[in-house]
Scaffold this motif. Structure first.
Motif, PDB file in Angstrom:
ATOM      1  N   VAL A   1       0.875  -1.172   0.000  1.00 45.96           N
ATOM      2  CA  VAL A   1       0.000   0.000   0.000  1.00 45.96           C
ATOM      3  C   VAL A   1       0.913   1.223   0.000  1.00 45.96           C
ATOM      4  O   VAL A   1       1.747   1.379   0.894  1.00 45.96           O
ATOM      5  N   ALA A   2       0.775   2.080  -1.005  1.00 43.05           N
ATOM      6  CA  ALA A   2       1.624   3.270  -1.108  1.00 43.05           C
ATOM      7  C   ALA A   2       1.098   4.368  -0.183  1.00 43.05           C
ATOM      8  O   ALA A   2      -0.028   4.315   0.314  1.00 43.05           O
ATOM      9  N   ASP A   3       1.917   5.368   0.045  1.00 36.29           N
ATOM     10  CA  ASP A   3       1.499   6.536   0.814  1.00 36.29           C
ATOM     11  C   ASP A   3       0.249   7.143   0.180  1.00 36.29           C
ATOM     12  O   ASP A   3       0.231   7.443  -1.019  1.00 36.29           O
ATOM     13  N   GLY A   4      -0.801   7.328   0.987  1.00 36.11           N
ATOM     14  CA  GLY A   4      -2.014   7.972   0.512  1.00 36.11           C
ATOM     15  C   GLY A   4      -2.881   7.130  -0.404  1.00 36.11           C
ATOM     16  O   GLY A   4      -3.815   7.653  -1.020  1.00 36.11           O
ATOM     17  N   GLU A   5      -2.608   5.836  -0.502  1.00 36.90           N
ATOM     18  CA  GLU A   5      -3.341   4.966  -1.416  1.00 36.90           C
ATOM     19  C   GLU A   5      -4.452   4.225  -0.675  1.00 36.90           C
ATOM     20  O   GLU A   5      -4.327   3.878   0.490  1.00 36.90           O
ATOM     21  N   PHE A   6      -5.555   3.967  -1.393  1.00 39.91           N
ATOM     22  CA  PHE A   6      -6.703   3.216  -0.860  1.00 39.91           C
ATOM     23  C   PHE A   6      -6.751   1.879  -1.588  1.00 39.91           C
ATOM     24  O   PHE A   6      -7.082   1.821  -2.770  1.00 39.91           O
ATOM     25  N   VAL A   7      -6.398   0.808  -0.877  1.00 40.48           N
ATOM     26  CA  VAL A   7      -6.321  -0.537  -1.449  1.00 40.48           C
ATOM     27  C   VAL A   7      -7.330  -1.438  -0.748  1.00 40.48           C
ATOM     28  O   VAL A   7      -7.449  -1.411   0.481  1.00 40.48           O
ATOM     29  N   THR A   8      -8.046  -2.234  -1.535  1.00 38.34           N
ATOM     30  CA  THR A   8      -9.079  -3.112  -0.980  1.00 38.34           C
ATOM     31  C   THR A   8      -8.748  -4.575  -1.217  1.00 38.34           C
ATOM     32  O   THR A   8      -8.324  -4.959  -2.317  1.00 38.34           O
TER      33      THR A   8
ATOM     34  N   ALA B   1      -9.789  14.466   2.350  1.00 36.02           N
ATOM     35  CA  ALA B   1      -9.219  15.571   3.118  1.00 36.02           C
ATOM     36  C   ALA B   1      -7.998  15.140   3.925  1.00 36.02           C
ATOM     37  O   ALA B   1      -7.160  15.973   4.281  1.00 36.02           O
ATOM     38  N   ASP B   2      -7.873  13.844   4.213  1.00 40.87           N
ATOM     39  CA  ASP B   2      -6.824  13.349   5.106  1.00 40.87           C
ATOM     40  C   ASP B   2      -5.753  12.563   4.368  1.00 40.87           C
ATOM     41  O   ASP B   2      -4.562  12.649   4.679  1.00 40.87           O
ATOM     42  N   ARG B   3      -6.183  11.754   3.384  1.00 45.99           N
ATOM     43  CA  ARG B   3      -5.312  10.966   2.514  1.00 45.99           C
ATOM     44  C   ARG B   3      -4.323  10.079   3.262  1.00 45.99           C
ATOM     45  O   ARG B   3      -3.137  10.051   2.953  1.00 45.99           O
ATOM     46  N   ARG B   4      -4.816   9.366   4.257  1.00 44.17           N
ATOM     47  CA  ARG B   4      -3.974   8.342   4.872  1.00 44.17           C
ATOM     48  C   ARG B   4      -3.944   7.107   3.974  1.00 44.17           C
ATOM     49  O   ARG B   4      -4.784   6.933   3.089  1.00 44.17           O
ATOM     50  N   SER B   5      -2.982   6.254   4.224  1.00 49.78           N
ATOM     51  CA  SER B   5      -2.919   4.973   3.518  1.00 49.78           C
ATOM     52  C   SER B   5      -3.949   4.034   4.127  1.00 49.78           C
ATOM     53  O   SER B   5      -4.012   3.888   5.348  1.00 49.78           O
ATOM     54  N   VAL B   6      -4.759   3.396   3.278  1.00 46.78           N
ATOM     55  CA  VAL B   6      -5.855   2.551   3.745  1.00 46.78           C
ATOM     56  C   VAL B   6      -5.763   1.173   3.121  1.00 46.78           C
ATOM     57  O   VAL B   6      -5.576   1.033   1.903  1.00 46.78           O
ATOM     58  N   LEU B   7      -5.874   0.135   3.969  1.00 50.67           N
ATOM     59  CA  LEU B   7      -6.114  -1.228   3.518  1.00 50.67           C
ATOM     60  C   LEU B   7      -7.499  -1.603   4.018  1.00 50.67           C
ATOM     61  O   LEU B   7      -7.757  -1.576   5.224  1.00 50.67           O
TER      62      LEU B   7
END
Length: 252
Positions: free
Chosen positions: A30-37, A180-186
């Motif tokens: 998961v990259a910085d600021g990426e949303f991966v499912t 607004a926050d752009r954290r990395s999400v799994l």
């Protein structure tokens, strides 16, 4: 873009009356600021992956790297939102939100109130969780996760227990807060539409022992609106993922 999370060649077997091989050489990032499912069949090891990333389980083999540092068996590196909101019923909304900050020794109630206002919960700071709807409770739980200092968020089917209309509303709300926050999400879900609507990439898991059998880059620009679900490409991708699900994810 640098990787926030790397999972490298992860394998794990649960020992008991009969051994169960759950993960088999699984790798993902998961990259910085990426949303991966992650999407896969029930019991395919998705929660085990989360438990290993969170340091609750030591993997049999393989490595976890967070911000480039090996994190096998170490806790405190992630913020986590489960399917059930896990709010403490004796604490107010605001007190639930700042709980993680209390644990970390630095409480910022001003920041908590601002996030509650952004979440449409202004005026509910002193309310108890049992007076809130399911969607409102999940918003409180998500704000609590946002107030934790970790930049990597693991979201484990947070909308799975909600009715369809509330779920659609929460998807839009989550995207607005995340933009607004752009954290990395799994993210874990069983909903193909939810995965396509929310994600930058979708990783499709096989049945146990789980491994990644397909990676799909979602082509839709952000910010997103629900009318993309009527797009021909959205329908094509949905059919592709459904076909993999129907085939049982077995690509031996």
């Amino acid at each position: 873009m640098a990787d926030k999370l790397q999972v490298v060649n992860l394998s794990h077997t649960f020992e008991g009356e009969s051994s169960e091989n759950v993960l088999d050489g699984l790798s993902l990032n998961v990259a910085d600021g990426e949303f991966v499912t992650l999407i896969g069949p029930s019991g395919s090891g998705k929660s085990t992956i989360f438990n290993i990333i969170g340091g609750l389980i030591e993997p049999e083999s393989g490595d976890i790297y967070i911000d480039g540092k090996r994190a096998n068996g170490t806790r405190g590196n992630i913020s986590y939102l489960p399917q059930q909101d896990s709010l403490l019923p004796w604490r107010t909304v605001e007190d639930n939100v700042v709980l993680v900050q209390e644990i970390n020794g630095s409480v910022d109630r001003g920041a908590a109130r601002k996030l509650l206002e952004r979440a449409g919960l202004a005026g509910y700071e002193s309310a108890r969780p049992d007076t809130l709807s399911g969607g409102m409770r999940q918003r409180v739980a998500f704000i609590r996760a946002l107030l934790s200092p970790q930049d990597l968020m693991l979201l484990d089917e947070p909308f799975g227990a909600l009715d369809e209309l509330t779920r659609l509303d929460m998807q839009d709300w989550l995207l607005g807060m995340w933009e607004a926050d752009r954290r990395s999400v799994l993210f874990i879900t069983h909903s193909i539409e939810e995965a396509l609507y929310l994600s930058d990439r979708i990783l499709i898991l096989s049945d146990k022992p789980a491994r990644i059998i397909r990676e799909i880059t979602v082509p839709f620009k952000r910010p997103r609106q629900h009318d993309i679900t009527l797009d021909d490409e959205f329908a094509r991708l949905k059919r592709e993922i459904y076909g993999l699900l129907k085939a049982g994810f077995r690509n031996d």
